[in-house]
Motif scaffolding. Sequence first.
Motif, PDB file in Angstrom:
ATOM      1  N   GLU A  93       1.041  -1.316   0.252  1.00  0.00           N
ATOM      2  CA  GLU A  93       0.004   0.168  -0.025  1.00  0.00           C
ATOM      3  C   GLU A  93       0.878   1.051   0.061  1.00  0.00           C
ATOM      4  O   GLU A  93       0.503   2.165  -0.283  1.00  0.00           O
ATOM      5  CB  GLU A  93      -0.930   0.008   1.095  1.00  0.00           C
ATOM      6  CG  GLU A  93      -0.324  -0.272   2.508  1.00  0.00           C
ATOM      7  CD  GLU A  93      -0.299  -1.706   3.001  1.00  0.00           C
ATOM      8  OE1 GLU A  93      -0.400  -1.825   3.988  1.00  0.00           O
ATOM      9  OE2 GLU A  93      -0.211  -2.452   1.937  1.00  0.00           O
TER      10      GLU A  93
ATOM     11  N   GLU B 233       5.191   2.781   0.098  1.00  0.00           N
ATOM     12  CA  GLU B 233       6.806   2.574  -0.282  1.00  0.00           C
ATOM     13  C   GLU B 233       7.208   1.973   0.843  1.00  0.00           C
ATOM     14  O   GLU B 233       8.165   0.981   0.822  1.00  0.00           O
ATOM     15  CB  GLU B 233       7.294   3.987  -0.597  1.00  0.00           C
ATOM     16  CG  GLU B 233       8.755   3.609  -1.069  1.00  0.00           C
ATOM     17  CD  GLU B 233       9.391   4.945  -1.346  1.00  0.00           C
ATOM     18  OE1 GLU B 233       8.747   5.815  -2.131  1.00  0.00           O
ATOM     19  OE2 GLU B 233      10.556   5.299  -1.473  1.00  0.00           O
ATOM     20  N   GLU B 234       6.978   2.472   2.201  1.00  0.00           N
ATOM     21  CA  GLU B 234       7.638   2.026   3.288  1.00  0.00           C
ATOM     22  C   GLU B 234       7.512   0.534   3.620  1.00  0.00           C
ATOM     23  O   GLU B 234       8.003   0.015   3.918  1.00  0.00           O
ATOM     24  CB  GLU B 234       7.025   2.816   4.648  1.00  0.00           C
ATOM     25  CG  GLU B 234       7.759   2.631   5.890  1.00  0.00           C
ATOM     26  CD  GLU B 234       6.693   2.675   7.197  1.00  0.00           C
ATOM     27  OE1 GLU B 234       5.762   3.443   6.909  1.00  0.00           O
ATOM     28  OE2 GLU B 234       6.983   2.111   8.252  1.00  0.00           O
TER      29      GLU B 234
ATOM     30  N   ARG C 272       9.769  -2.743   3.694  1.00  0.00           N
ATOM     31  CA  ARG C 272       9.789  -3.651   4.727  1.00  0.00           C
ATOM     32  C   ARG C 272       9.657  -5.087   4.136  1.00  0.00           C
ATOM     33  O   ARG C 272      10.328  -6.096   4.770  1.00  0.00           O
ATOM     34  CB  ARG C 272       8.804  -3.355   5.849  1.00  0.00           C
ATOM     35  CG  ARG C 272       8.727  -4.255   7.165  1.00  0.00           C
ATOM     36  CD  ARG C 272       7.931  -3.338   8.268  1.00  0.00           C
ATOM     37  NE  ARG C 272       6.794  -2.813   7.564  1.00  0.00           N
ATOM     38  CZ  ARG C 272       5.544  -3.346   7.670  1.00  0.00           C
ATOM     39  NH1 ARG C 272       5.409  -4.717   7.640  1.00  0.00           N
ATOM     40  NH2 ARG C 272       4.644  -2.763   7.033  1.00  0.00           N
TER      41      ARG C 272
ATOM     42  N   GLU D 137      11.018   1.245  -6.592  1.00  0.00           N
ATOM     43  CA  GLU D 137      10.056   2.364  -7.104  1.00  0.00           C
ATOM     44  C   GLU D 137       8.748   1.666  -6.870  1.00  0.00           C
ATOM     45  O   GLU D 137       8.260   0.986  -7.422  1.00  0.00           O
ATOM     46  CB  GLU D 137      10.416   2.412  -8.470  1.00  0.00           C
ATOM     47  CG  GLU D 137       9.495   3.922  -8.944  1.00  0.00           C
ATOM     48  CD  GLU D 137      10.150   3.960 -10.480  1.00  0.00           C
ATOM     49  OE1 GLU D 137      10.207   5.185 -10.682  1.00  0.00           O
ATOM     50  OE2 GLU D 137      10.166   2.970 -11.097  1.00  0.00           O
ATOM     51  N   TRP D 138       7.933   2.552  -6.075  1.00  0.00           N
ATOM     52  CA  TRP D 138       6.539   2.434  -5.737  1.00  0.00           C
ATOM     53  C   TRP D 138       5.724   3.145  -6.684  1.00  0.00           C
ATOM     54  O   TRP D 138       6.052   4.327  -6.545  1.00  0.00           O
ATOM     55  CB  TRP D 138       6.403   2.401  -4.297  1.00  0.00           C
ATOM     56  CG  TRP D 138       4.812   2.079  -3.738  1.00  0.00           C
ATOM     57  CD1 TRP D 138       4.446   1.180  -3.469  1.00  0.00           C
ATOM     58  CD2 TRP D 138       3.926   3.139  -3.655  1.00  0.00           C
ATOM     59  NE1 TRP D 138       3.192   1.254  -2.852  1.00  0.00           N
ATOM     60  CE2 TRP D 138       2.752   2.474  -3.186  1.00  0.00           C
ATOM     61  CE3 TRP D 138       3.717   4.530  -3.900  1.00  0.00           C
ATOM     62  CZ2 TRP D 138       1.557   3.124  -3.202  1.00  0.00           C
ATOM     63  CZ3 TRP D 138       2.586   5.064  -3.849  1.00  0.00           C
ATOM     64  CH2 TRP D 138       1.531   4.526  -3.204  1.00  0.00           C
ATOM     65  N   ARG D 139       4.659   2.674  -6.917  1.00  0.00           N
ATOM     66  CA  ARG D 139       3.950   3.340  -7.809  1.00  0.00           C
ATOM     67  C   ARG D 139       2.201   2.944  -7.581  1.00  0.00           C
ATOM     68  O   ARG D 139       1.858   1.987  -8.357  1.00  0.00           O
ATOM     69  CB  ARG D 139       3.947   3.593  -9.115  1.00  0.00           C
ATOM     70  CG  ARG D 139       5.224   4.424  -9.442  1.00  0.00           C
ATOM     71  CD  ARG D 139       5.402   4.739 -10.871  1.00  0.00           C
ATOM     72  NE  ARG D 139       6.744   5.641 -11.097  1.00  0.00           N
ATOM     73  CZ  ARG D 139       6.658   6.759 -10.764  1.00  0.00           C
ATOM     74  NH1 ARG D 139       5.478   7.580 -10.829  1.00  0.00           N
ATOM     75  NH2 ARG D 139       7.676   7.426 -11.032  1.00  0.00           N
ATOM     76  N   GLY D 140       1.672   3.438  -6.562  1.00  0.00           N
ATOM     77  CA  GLY D 140       0.038   3.061  -6.726  1.00  0.00           C
ATOM     78  C   GLY D 140      -0.137   2.013  -5.875  1.00  0.00           C
ATOM     79  O   GLY D 140      -0.985   1.808  -4.971  1.00  0.00           O
ATOM     80  N   THR D 141       0.197   0.799  -6.594  1.00  0.00           N
ATOM     81  CA  THR D 141      -0.288  -0.671  -5.999  1.00  0.00           C
ATOM     82  C   THR D 141       0.847  -1.341  -5.653  1.00  0.00           C
ATOM     83  O   THR D 141       0.698  -2.605  -4.921  1.00  0.00           O
ATOM     84  CB  THR D 141      -0.854  -1.133  -7.276  1.00  0.00           C
ATOM     85  OG1 THR D 141       0.031  -1.469  -8.316  1.00  0.00           O
ATOM     86  CG2 THR D 141      -2.251  -0.771  -7.509  1.00  0.00           C
ATOM     87  N   GLY D 142       2.139  -0.981  -6.061  1.00  0.00           N
ATOM     88  CA  GLY D 142       3.192  -1.987  -5.587  1.00  0.00           C
ATOM     89  C   GLY D 142       4.471  -1.386  -5.918  1.00  0.00           C
ATOM     90  O   GLY D 142       4.545  -0.290  -6.427  1.00  0.00           O
ATOM     91  N   ALA D 143       5.514  -2.097  -5.736  1.00  0.00           N
ATOM     92  CA  ALA D 143       6.807  -1.788  -5.998  1.00  0.00           C
ATOM     93  C   ALA D 143       7.524  -2.613  -6.658  1.00  0.00           C
ATOM     94  O   ALA D 143       7.564  -3.781  -6.447  1.00  0.00           O
ATOM     95  CB  ALA D 143       7.641  -1.462  -4.582  1.00  0.00           C
ATOM     96  N   ARG D 144       8.559  -2.017  -7.724  1.00  0.00           N
ATOM     97  CA  ARG D 144       9.424  -2.886  -8.379  1.00  0.00           C
ATOM     98  C   ARG D 144      10.797  -2.821  -7.691  1.00  0.00           C
ATOM     99  O   ARG D 144      10.976  -2.014  -7.025  1.00  0.00           O
ATOM    100  CB  ARG D 144       9.562  -2.345  -9.791  1.00  0.00           C
ATOM    101  CG  ARG D 144      10.565  -2.851 -10.546  1.00  0.00           C
ATOM    102  CD  ARG D 144      10.426  -4.161 -11.142  1.00  0.00           C
ATOM    103  NE  ARG D 144      11.358  -4.502 -12.063  1.00  0.00           N
ATOM    104  CZ  ARG D 144      12.348  -5.519 -11.655  1.00  0.00           C
ATOM    105  NH1 ARG D 144      12.401  -5.834 -10.221  1.00  0.00           N
ATOM    106  NH2 ARG D 144      13.385  -5.929 -12.486  1.00  0.00           N
TER     107      ARG D 144
END
Lengths: 346, 78, 600
Positions: free
Chosen positions: B20, B22-23, B27, B47-54
Amino acid sequence: MKLAVGVAGTAKNTGKTTVLRVLLAEAAAAGIPVGLTSIGYDGEDLDHVTGLPKPRIAVPRGTWVATAQTALRPELEVAESTAVETAVGRVALARAVRPGRAVLAGPATAGGLTEVIARLHRRGARLVLVDGAFGRLAPMTAADGLIIATGAARHREPKLLAREAGAIATLFRLPRWPGDGHPRLRVSGPGGERVLPYPALLDPAWADELAAEAAAVGAREIHLPGSVSREALGRLGSQLDGPLKLVFSHPLHLLAPGEPLAVAEALAALAGRGFELGVERGLSLLAFTINPRYPVRAGGAYQWRAGDGGRLLAAVRQAAGVPVSDVVAEGPAVVWAEVQRLLGRQ
Amino acid sequence: MKARDRVLDAIDVEAFLLAEDEETARRLALTLMEELGLPGADVVFLEWRGTGARVRIRSYAHRPGDDYAWLGGGERGG
Amino acid sequence: MGERRVLLAPLDPVHDVGLKMVKRALDEAGHATILLPPDLPVEEIVRRAVEHQVDTVLVGRTLGYNVPEELARLVDVMEATGLRSRVRLGVGGMAVRPELAAELGFDRGFGPGTTPAEAVAFVEGRDYQPPAPGEGGRKPDLTAGYSYRVHDPGIARTLETIAAGTVAWARERTTPGVERARIRRQLLAADPGSGAELRQEYLTHCDPRIQAFYREGVPAGRTRPLRREEILALESAAGARRLEPLRLRHRRSRPAVFVQYGTGCPLMDIAHNRVGEGWGADGLVHFDPSWSARCEGLMEGYHTHEEDGSLLTLENLSAVGAARQPWTLWQVRAHRGLNTPETVVLAAAAGADLTKVNMVYGSLGAGTDPGRLLVDGVECLALAAEFGLPLDVVTNEELCGVPAAKAFAGMLIVAAIAVHLGARPLLQPLFCLSPDVMVNGQMDDNFLDYNAAKVHALRAIMDAPIWPGAPIGFLTHTEDRVQSAVTTALHAALASSLDVDAITIASTDEAYSGGAIAAASRVDTLRATAEAFRFFGSAGMAPTGRAREWAGELVEAIGRILEAVLARGTLEVALYQGLLGGPGDGAYPGRAGRGTVSRR
C-alpha cells in the motif's frame, strides 16, 4: 497544571523514540491525559537513512495526537484540522479510539508547535509530549521541559559524550533575565541604545559592527538574540571590555548550530573575563537519557552495535548535573520522576 | 561446495511486491529476503507506484575482504 | 502574484543542476533569485537569507553521509534566528522523500521526478496541479486530424473499388458469427431474466463445447468460474483510487504507449494493468485465448483460464475495463477467429475505446477461413463504425514470412473498407526483424532503415494514424532482461522519432515461453522506454538514405499488388490464391469456419 515536554536527541538513533514510548506508558499508567506530536516525522517501521527497524510509537486509547492528515492511521479519529503545514500535509488533531500506532508528522517550527500544544491542551491533554527530530532542538522553545537523548550514536567515546552533555547542561543553567524579546542585535549603555539590523550573530563582520557600536555607547548590556556562530562570538568577545552583561535569547538558540562544546567553551571564556551571561527565556532540562547502541554501516547495510552502557552512563552522570538514565537498562523511574516533578510544579 | 559458495559476490532478487505504500514495500522486501534465507539484505532499487513496488534486493554471498568460499576452502567440507 | 525573493543554496561541493533548473523557471516566472556558490557553511547561508530578505530558501543536496544532519542544522539555525516564521524552506535531491523533508523540518521536499514547475508553485504558495496523463486527463483520440485521403489517385481508385466490392460481396452473406453478434446485441438490450428464447437461438449457432457450457454448466477449455470472493475482489477493483503514473513521454505528446495483457485471469489482469498504468502506459490491449478463436460462441460470466489469454465475456471485460484509470485507452481485439463481430459488440458494451480488425492477417496468418473472416470482418468494421470504436489493422502475417509489401496491401484494403463503412482505422506496421527481412538482408546493418521505410511508405500512400506494433521489436527480443528492455526502448525511440501516434510494447518476458509474464518485467520495459524518450526528447534518430529508397520500393510494390487483387475479381479469391501472402511466403489460408458462410 498543563505541560509540554520535548524529547530531543543529540543525533539520530540516540533512543528518543524509546524514551517517548516509556513516557507514554507511564502517563497512561498514572491516568494522565496525554497529547502527542512531533517537530519532524517519526513512527515509521524503518529509518529513512539507515533502513534499520525503529521502535513503533504505541498510543494508548484516548491519547490525543497532532499529526499530518496523510499520516493518520485508522485507530485515530480526527477531531479538528489546523492551518499548520508540514512537508507531508496539514496537521490535524485526532484521538486514539482504540490502542494503536501513531505516525507523527508535526509542526516543524516553534510557532507551529506553540499553536499545536495549545490546541492539545484545550482538548484536555495535561501532558503534551513532543518528539524531536534529527538533533533539531530550536522549535522546542515552545515546550516547558526537555529530555535530551544522547548516547553512542552521537559519540562512542564516553569522555567526549560526557563533556558534551556537561556543556549542554551549562547552557540550561544560565540565569534568566526576562526581557522584551527584541529580535535584533542591540547594545545599551550610558551613551544610549543602538539596534543593528541583524537577527543573530552569524557573521564576524556583524560582530565588528556590534563591537564598534558597543564602544560608541559605552555598552553595559548587549542583547544577542538568535543563534551565534562560534567564530562571530569569539570575534565579538575579543573586542569587548567588562563589566558587561551579555543577554542571549534562549539556550536552544545557542545550541542550534550543533556545536555545544564550542559554544560552551566560548561562553566560559567570556565568563572568565568577567562578563555576566544570561538568557531571556529558557526551559527546564529534565534529564539526559543514554543509549549505548549505535548503527554502523557494514557492507551494504547498517547494523546495530552496542557500546559500553555502564561507562557511558557513569561518565555522563558525573558531568551533567541533571538526572541521567538508560531507560532500557534502568526502567523509566528516573525520567518519569522528573516529568512528574515538573507537572507538580506547574 | 554449495552452489551458494560459487556465487562470486552478490545474489539479487528481482520482484514486484504488492504494497500500500513505499515504506511497506521496503519492509516486505527485507522480510522476503529473510524468508528466502538471504541474510543482510539491502534494497538496491525500489520504485513504488500506486499498487506496489518494483524491487531489486541484494544479499552478498561474498564481499571484498571476506573469506571466499569459491577459492576452494569450501570443498573440504564436502 | 507578487514577486518573491528566493535564495537557492547548493549544499553539494558542486553546483546542483536541479537548483539551476529551478532558478531558470523562477526567473522566467518573474521572481528574484539569488543562487549561492556551492558548499557554503550553514551559518553563511542563513546570513545571506537575512541580508537578501528572502521569502523562500531552496536547498539542493544529494543525500549522503552526514547530510541529513547538516540539513537539520540549517533548519535549526533558521529557526533560532527567527526566520522560520516568515521564510519557507524547501529541499531537493535524489533521495529526498516527503517524509524525510518533514523529519528534517523543511516545508517541502522535492525528490526525484519532481519538476521545476512544482518548485515554482511552492515558492508562490500554490498547490501544484500536475498535468494529468493522456492529454489533460482525457483520453487522446488517436485518429483525430487524419483525413484518410489516399494520395495517389490510381491507388485511391483501386482501393475504393476493392473496398466497395468486398462490402457488397459480404453483405449478401452471413455466418454464425454475424448471427451471434446480432443475437448478443438483442440479449444485451433484453430485460434481465428474459431472453431465454434468444439464448436458445444463440446456441443453434454455437459449437457443442459452448452448448455444453450453457446447457450443463461445463466450462470450455481449461477454465473455471471465479469464486465468490474473487468476484467480490473484481467488483471492488472498479473505480479504484487514481494512480500518479510515471511520466513516460518527455516533451513530446506522442506516441501513446500500449501494453498487452491476458494472463488468463481477470484478477491478475487488473493487477498487471495497474502496474502498466503506474509506470506510464497509456493503453491496454486485451489478449484472449487462441483456442477460443476456433470455437463458435462465447461463454458468459466471470471465468479464469489456466493458460495465456483472458476469456472474452462481458463480465470479465467489464471488470477489467472498469478497473482502469479514467485516462487509460483500452483495446479489445477482434482480428481473428470465429467470434469477431460478437467481440466488437462485447467490447463496446464493456466500454472499450478501440478494437482491432484485419481479415487478411486473420485468415492468412491466424487460422481463420478467408471467406468466413471476410464476412465477419466487414460486419466488425460496420459495428466499429456504429459504436465509434477506432480500430487498428494489424499486419502480423509478416511474422509468418509474408513480405511487408503484401502485408501492407492487405492492411490498406482493410483500412479502405473501414473508411468506406465510416470507421476510423489506424495502420499497424510491425517494427520487427521479420523472416522476409532476415532472408533479404534489409536489417543486416541496422534496425532503423527498414522500419522507418515502412512508416514513410504508409504515409506516402494514406493520411492515416500509424501505430507500430505489436509489440514493437518483434523477433528482436531474447530472454535476457536487459537486452529485451533495451531493444524495446530503442524501437520506442525510433517510433517517437518518426512521430507515430501510438506503439505497443512488450515486457522483458516477451521471448520467455515457460510461464506467464511477470509484473516486474512489465515495469522494466516501461522504465526503459521512459529513459529512451528522455534521452532523445524532441531530437530524432537518423536512418540512412536507404529508408527513403526502400519506402519508394514498398509503395511501388504495394501498388502492383493492389492492381493484381483488383484484377482477380474478389478479395476472397485473391486471398485463397495467395496474392496477399501464400504458401511461398509461409502464409496458408486458415481452415477454422470453412463452409460456414451462407447466402442471405
